[in-house]
Design a protein around this motif. Structure first.
Motif, PDB file in Angstrom:
ATOM      1  N   MET A  21       0.828  -1.202   0.000  1.00 12.55           N
ATOM      2  CA  MET A  21       0.000   0.000   0.000  1.00 12.55           C
ATOM      3  C   MET A  21       0.867   1.258   0.000  1.00 12.55           C
ATOM      4  SD  MET A  21      -3.096  -1.165   2.481  1.00 12.55           S
ATOM      5  CE  MET A  21      -3.982   0.367   2.382  1.00 12.55           C
ATOM      6  N   SER A  22       1.956   1.228   0.723  1.00  9.74           N
ATOM      7  CA  SER A  22       2.855   2.380   0.763  1.00  9.74           C
ATOM      8  C   SER A  22       3.518   2.601  -0.589  1.00  9.74           C
ATOM      9  CB  SER A  22       3.910   2.190   1.837  1.00  9.74           C
ATOM     10  OG  SER A  22       4.777   3.285   1.841  1.00  9.74           O
ATOM     11  N   ARG A  23       3.904   1.517  -1.252  1.00  9.08           N
ATOM     12  CA  ARG A  23       4.568   1.647  -2.554  1.00  9.08           C
ATOM     13  C   ARG A  23       3.664   2.273  -3.599  1.00  9.08           C
ATOM     14  NH1 ARG A  23       7.119  -3.882  -1.735  1.00  9.08           N
ATOM     15  NH2 ARG A  23       9.093  -3.324  -0.793  1.00  9.08           N
ATOM     16  N   ILE A  24       2.359   2.042  -3.487  1.00  8.97           N
ATOM     17  CA  ILE A  24       1.454   2.643  -4.471  1.00  8.97           C
ATOM     18  C   ILE A  24       0.961   4.016  -4.028  1.00  8.97           C
ATOM     19  CG2 ILE A  24       0.749   0.461  -5.490  1.00  8.97           C
ATOM     20  CD1 ILE A  24      -1.841   0.612  -3.912  1.00  8.97           C
ATOM     21  N   GLY A  25       1.478   4.498  -2.901  1.00  6.70           N
ATOM     22  CA  GLY A  25       1.201   5.861  -2.477  1.00  6.70           C
ATOM     23  C   GLY A  25       0.097   6.022  -1.456  1.00  6.70           C
ATOM     24  N   LEU A  26      -0.429   4.922  -0.924  1.00 10.15           N
ATOM     25  CA  LEU A  26      -1.485   5.016   0.078  1.00 10.15           C
ATOM     26  C   LEU A  26      -0.875   5.047   1.477  1.00 10.15           C
ATOM     27  CD1 LEU A  26      -3.950   2.376  -1.389  1.00 10.15           C
ATOM     28  CD2 LEU A  26      -4.043   4.851  -1.637  1.00 10.15           C
ATOM     29  N   THR A  27      -1.444   5.863   2.364  1.00 15.05           N
ATOM     30  CA  THR A  27      -0.946   5.910   3.735  1.00 15.05           C
ATOM     31  C   THR A  27      -1.950   5.228   4.657  1.00 15.05           C
ATOM     32  OG1 THR A  27      -1.950   8.067   4.075  1.00 15.05           O
ATOM     33  CG2 THR A  27       0.337   8.037   3.352  1.00 15.05           C
ATOM     34  N   MET A  28      -1.420   4.668   5.740  1.00 16.72           N
ATOM     35  CA  MET A  28      -2.259   3.972   6.718  1.00 16.72           C
ATOM     36  C   MET A  28      -1.943   4.538   8.096  1.00 16.72           C
ATOM     37  SD  MET A  28      -2.041   0.021   5.373  1.00 16.72           S
ATOM     38  CE  MET A  28      -1.108  -0.358   6.801  1.00 16.72           C
ATOM     39  N   HIS A  32       4.778   4.214   8.602  1.00 16.39           N
ATOM     40  CA  HIS A  32       5.797   4.573   7.623  1.00 16.39           C
ATOM     41  C   HIS A  32       6.504   3.286   7.218  1.00 16.39           C
ATOM     42  CE1 HIS A  32       5.151   8.500   9.360  1.00 16.39           C
ATOM     43  NE2 HIS A  32       6.063   9.057   8.594  1.00 16.39           N
ATOM     44  N   VAL A  33       7.273   3.348   6.153  1.00 15.64           N
ATOM     45  CA  VAL A  33       8.089   2.208   5.753  1.00 15.64           C
ATOM     46  C   VAL A  33       9.540   2.571   6.035  1.00 15.64           C
ATOM     47  CG1 VAL A  33       8.863   0.769   3.834  1.00 15.64           C
ATOM     48  CG2 VAL A  33       6.469   1.426   4.004  1.00 15.64           C
ATOM     49  N   LEU A  34      10.198   1.729   6.807  1.00 15.46           N
ATOM     50  CA  LEU A  34      11.614   1.901   7.113  1.00 15.46           C
ATOM     51  C   LEU A  34      12.392   0.993   6.167  1.00 15.46           C
ATOM     52  CD1 LEU A  34      13.742   3.077   9.176  1.00 15.46           C
ATOM     53  CD2 LEU A  34      13.568   0.854  10.295  1.00 15.46           C
ATOM     54  N   SER A  82       9.760   6.277   4.679  1.00 16.35           N
ATOM     55  CA  SER A  82       8.856   6.655   3.594  1.00 16.35           C
ATOM     56  C   SER A  82       7.431   6.640   4.103  1.00 16.35           C
ATOM     57  CB  SER A  82       8.958   5.662   2.440  1.00 16.35           C
ATOM     58  OG  SER A  82      10.277   5.488   2.045  1.00 16.35           O
ATOM     59  N   ARG A  83       6.665   7.575   3.593  1.00 14.93           N
ATOM     60  CA  ARG A  83       5.234   7.590   3.870  1.00 14.93           C
ATOM     61  C   ARG A  83       4.551   8.036   2.607  1.00 14.93           C
ATOM     62  NH1 ARG A  83       1.370  10.734   7.875  1.00 14.93           N
ATOM     63  NH2 ARG A  83      -0.246   9.155   7.887  1.00 14.93           N
TER      64      ARG A  83
END
Length: 191
Positions: A21-28, A32-34, A82-83
């Protein structure tokens, strides 16, 4: 140390879903992605994390201090947070001050309310209560997050001056761009 339960089976699938989901630009929420270089291979390894802010400082908490991402951070000392589509290079330092760790852990249930019950389910804390989190501070890894310093300018190779014949020194022997250099030479000969 508290009696830590095995990691739930669904956690790995949930982590993968958060990464996709983060890779396609969606936030939850606060997730964040470390991304940190692997300690053995150097290949980028990613894990979902929830940074929290305490007294103006940013922190990451690893419920399992020997988790892969925590061990990779200890080895590398730097990573990328990344977020959505925003990326931020950061440096990470493990917190050793027990008072600061307790402060961070006490704030965790308030700052990351959806992540707090996971600690209780995994047996890290007795409940999603700030006092229970503060009591578990000695059994988790806490990392301080700081912006990475900009890359030093000395890493950029200096531009080489032209040779006495007027050609850039990149046209010297052993350079792969022989055709481009030949074009420069032929233009010089025409003039």
């Amino acid at each position: 140390m508290p009696d830590v339960k095995p990691v739930p089976r669904w956690l790995r699938a949930a982590n993968r879903a958060a990464l996709v989901m983060s890779r396609i630009g969606l936030t939850m929420g606060p997730v964040h992605v470390l991304t940190v270089p692997g300690r053995r291979t150097g290949k980028p390894r990613s894990a979902p994390v929830s940074p929290l802010t305490v007294s103006g400082g940013r922190y990451l908490v690893s419920a399992l201090p020997d988790s892969d991402w925590a061990r990779n951070v200890r080895a590398a000392g730097h990573a990328q947070l990344s977020r959505g589509r925003r990326r931020e290079p950061v440096t990470l330092t493990e917190v050793t001050d027990s008072t600061l760790k307790e402060q961070v852990m006490r704030a965790y249930p308030r700052e990351v309310p959806k992540g707090a019950p996971m600690f209780a389910r995994a047996g890290i804390t007795t409940s999603p209560d700030p006092d229970a989190f503060a009591a578990a501070a000695g059994h988790v890894a806490v990392f301080q997050v700081r912006p990475a310093p900009p890359a030093p300018l000395d890493r950029v190779p200096p531009r080489r001056p032209a040779e006495p014949g007027g050609l850039p020194s990149q046209c010297g022997p052993g350079v792969r761009r022989r055709q481009a250099c030949a074009a420069v030479r032929s233009q010089k000969d025409e003039v």
